[in-house]
Design an enzyme around this catalytic site. Structure first.
Site, short mmCIF file in Angstrom:
data_model
loop_
_atom_site.label_atom_id
_atom_site.label_comp_id
_atom_site.label_asym_id
_atom_site.label_seq_id
_atom_site.Cartn_x
_atom_site.Cartn_y
_atom_site.Cartn_z
N CYS A 1 39.46 67.63 35.02
CA CYS A 1 38.16 67.90 35.64
C CYS A 1 38.37 69.24 36.48
O CYS A 1 37.44 69.88 36.64
CB CYS A 1 37.78 66.66 36.35
SG CYS A 1 38.70 66.19 37.54
N HIS B 1 38.93 64.71 42.50
CA HIS B 1 38.15 64.98 41.12
C HIS B 1 37.05 65.66 41.88
O HIS B 1 36.52 65.75 42.89
CB HIS B 1 37.69 63.66 40.98
CG HIS B 1 36.61 63.50 40.02
ND1 HIS B 1 36.56 63.84 38.44
CD2 HIS B 1 35.18 63.71 40.19
CE1 HIS B 1 35.52 63.77 38.19
NE2 HIS B 1 34.47 63.92 39.23
#
Length: 525
Positions: free
Chosen positions: A105, A35
Site C-alpha cells: 500500500c 498503512h
C-alpha cells in the site's frame, strides 16, 4: 485550471502496539505498522492483496488516520486520474501483484503521489519493510502484518467479495463513477461562476468608487440598488440565471481565445466528404449487419450526416466500430472507410464524449497498435484519424493519456500507441503516410510530451532527415526538434550530435527553416 488537494492518510495497523512491544520482540523500536492511502477528489484510494480500492474518506474499519499529511495540489483532471487508476488496477497494481514487503500500500501511495503532484511520501514509511526483513523473527512478523493488512478493507468490500458480482455490477460501478465525475464538474462550475460573479462585483464597485472620487456622474448600472431579502451585498440587480448565461458566454469566448492562442495544430479538414464515405461504407456492409449493428449504422448517419451531437450514439456504439475494425472477414476497404469517417468525426467538438466510451475495451487504440501489421491504405486512414484528433484540446489530451493496459501480452497506453503511429508513419516509404507522420510529430511537439517520448521521436526524426524531406516537411520536423531540445535538454542534444545529421546541413532550404536551424544551433552549443 482548477486544482485538487492531495492528502496522505497514515494509519498504524497495530494501533500503537508496535511501539510498545517491538523493543521486546525484535530488539528495536518500530513506531508503527504503517498503512497509507491517498485522498483526492473526495475519495480515499489504497492498495492491498485485494487490489486497488476506494471509499469515502475515513470509512474503513481503521477509522480515523493517525496523521493526515498534505502532499500538495494537483491539476490532473479527475477523468484522467480515473483512467490512470483503471489502467493500474489491470496491470502493475492488480491484486495478484501485491507483495507485503516489496509492492504494498505504501509503494502504491508513493506512485500515486508522484503522478498527481510530484511528491514523495515520508521515507520512514517506505523504509518499514527493511526494518521487518532485518528483524529476528524472520517470516513470522510479515505473516502477522499480512493479517493486519486485511483489516484495512472496507466491510462492504469484504461482503461484496464473498458473493459473485451480478452481471450489471461493473456497469453500475462505472455509472457511479460517472455520476461522481459529473458532480465534481458541476461543483467546480458552481465555484467558477461564484468566483466570476464576485470578481465582476469587485470591478463594478471599484469603478463606481473611482467615478465618485472624481466627482463624475455614476452610470445607472453602477448605482447602488436596493436589495431584496436574502441578496448578498454587492449582488447585481439581474436575476442569477441571466448572470449565469452571461458568464457561460464569457467562458465560451475565453475558450475560443485559448484555442486561438495555442500553437495551431496541423489537421486535414477538407480532405474527405462525410456523406461520400458513409455511403461507400454502407454499400460495403449492407446485408452483413445484425439488427443491433444496423441501429448503430443509423446512429452514425445521424451523428455524421445529420451533424447531431454525440447524444445520438448509444453506449454500445464502439462495439459496432470494433466489429468493423477487427473482423478480418470484412474487406480492407471497410476498415479504411470506417477510419476515414472517424477522422472526420475527430474534428467535431464533442468527439471526446465518444472516446470516453472506449475506456474499458480500447477498441480504437488496440487497432492503432497494429499499424505495422495492417494494409497500407488502412495505415494512411489511421494516421489521418490521429492527426485530426489534435483539432480539439480534449481529444488531443486523450491521445496523451498514460494509463496502461495489456494488449497481445504487451503493456501499452494511449501515448505509447500515438508515438508508435507517429514513428511508423514518419519512417514509411509511402509519401501520404510520411506527410501525416510529420503532422503528428509536429502536433505532439506542440503538446510538450514527456522526456522518453521526446527522445524516441527525435531518433525517428534524425533517421527521417536522411531521406531529404521537402521544405514543408523539413519545417515541421525542425520545429518539433526545437521543442524536443527544450523538453529533454540533455538526451536530445546528445542524440543529435552522436547520430546526426547536423541540422546546419539543411541551411538554405528556406528562410523559415533557416530561422529554426539558427534557434536549434544556439540550444546545442
Amino acid at each position: 485550471m482548477s486544482s485538487s488537494t492531495v492528502e496522505l492518510y497514515i494509519y498504524d495497523l497495530s494501533r500503537g502496539m508496535a511501539a510498545t512491544l517491538s523493543p521486546m520482540i525484535i530488539g528495536k523500536k518500530i513506531d508503527g505498522i504503517w498503512h497509507t492511502a491517498i485522498v483526492v477528489y473526495g475519495r480515499e484510494y489504497f492498495f492491498g492483496s485485494h487490489g486497488i480500492s476506494s471509499c469515502n474518506p475515513r470509512s474503513t474499519p481503521l477509522g480515523e488516520p493517525l496523521r493526515v499529511l498534505k502532499l500538495g495540489e494537483t491539476q490532473v483532471p479527475y477523468s484522467v486520474f480515473i483512467d490512470y487508476i483503471n489502467g493500474l488496477s489491470d496491470s502493475t497494481w492488480a491484486g495478484s501483484a501485491y507483495s507485503l514487503l516489496h509492492h504494498n500500500c505504501n509503494n502504491f501511495s508513493e506512485e500515486i503521489a508522484q503522478f498527481l503532484c510530484g511528491c514523495s511520501i515520508p521515507k520512514y514509511i517506505l523504509d518499514l519493510p527493511n526494518e521487518v526483513l532485518n528483524s529476528s523473527l524472520g517470516p513470522a512478523l510479515p505473516l502477522l502484518i499480512g493479517q493486519l493488512e486485511k483489516s484495512a478493507r472496507p466491510v462492504s468490500e469484504e461482503q461484496t467479495r464473498s458473493r459473485e458480482h451480478s452481471p450489471d455490477f461493473e456497469q453500475l460501478n462505472s455509472q457511479i463513477e460517472e455520476v461522481r465525475y459529473r458532480s465534481l464538474l458541476l461543483e467546480e462550475r458552481r465555484k467558477t461562476i461564484k468566483e466570476k460573479l464576485a470578481k465582476k462585483d469587485r470591478k463594478k464597485e471599484k469603478k463606481r468608487k473611482k467615478l465618485l472620487s472624481q466627482g463624475g456622474a455614476v452610470p445607472v448600472d453602477l448605482e447602488d440598488v436596493p436589495m431584496a431579502d436574502g441578496e448578498v451585498n454587492g449582488a447585481e440587480s439581474r436575476v442569477p440565471s441571466d448572470q449565469v448565461l452571461d458568464l457561460e458566454e464569457e467562458e465560451r469566448r475565453e475558450e475560443e481565445e485559448k484555442k486561438r492562442a495555442r500553437e495551431p495544430p496541423i489537421v486535414y479538414k477538407e480532405l474527405l466528404d462525410a456523406k461520400a464515405e458513409f455511403d461507400a461504407l454502407l454499400g460495403l456492409i449492407d446485408g452483413k449487419l445484425s439488427e443491433e449493428e444496423q441501429r448503430s449504422m443509423e446512429e452514425l448517419q445521424v451523428y455524421m450526416i445529420g451533424d447531431e451531437g454525440s447524444w445520438a450514439l448509444s453506449d454500445g456504439f464502439l462495439n459496432f466500430i470494433g466489429r468493423l475494425l477487427h473482423d478480418k472477414g470484412l474487406p480492407v476497404e471497410v476498415r479504411v472507410r470506417t477510419m476515414n469517417i472517424l477522422a472526420i468525426a475527430a474534428l467535431k467538438d464533442d468527439v471526446i464524449l465518444v472516446l470516453h466510451q472506449d475506456r474499458k475495451d480500447h477498441v480504437l487504440m488496440n487497432y492503432a497498435f497494429e499499424i505495422d501489421r495492417i494494409a497500407p491504405e488502412e495505415q494512411e486512414a489511421l494516421a489521418l484519424f490521429i492527426v485530426n484528433m489534435f483539432e480539439n484540446l480534449s481529444s488531443s489530451e486523450w491521445l496523451m493519456y498514460i494509463s496502461e493496459w495489456t494488449y497481445n501480452n504487451q503493456q501499452t497506453s494511449n501515448i505509447r500507441v500515438t508515438t508508435k503511429v507517429a514513428v511508423h508513419s514518419l519512417l514509411s516509404d509511402l509519401p501520404a503516410l510520411q506527410e501525416r507522420g510529420t503532422a503528428i510529430i509536429h502536433n505532439l511537439a506542440c503538446k510538450e510530451v514527456f522526456d522518453d517520448v521526446a527522445v524516441e521521436l527525435t531518433m525517428a526524426l534524425l533517421q527521417y532527415f536522411s531521406t531529404k524531406p521537402n521544405e514543408e516537411h523539413l519545417f515541421r520536423c525542425m520545429k518539433a526538434l526545437n521543442k524536443f531540445v527544450q523538453i529533454s535538454s540533455q538526451e536530445v542534444p546528445q542524440l543529435i550530435q552522436m547520430i546526426g545529421p547536423d541540422p546546419r546541413s539543411f541551411k538554405g532550404t528556406s528562410e523559415r527553416v533557416d530561422q529554426l536551424i539558427e534557434q536549434l544551433s544556439i540550444k546545442l552549443r
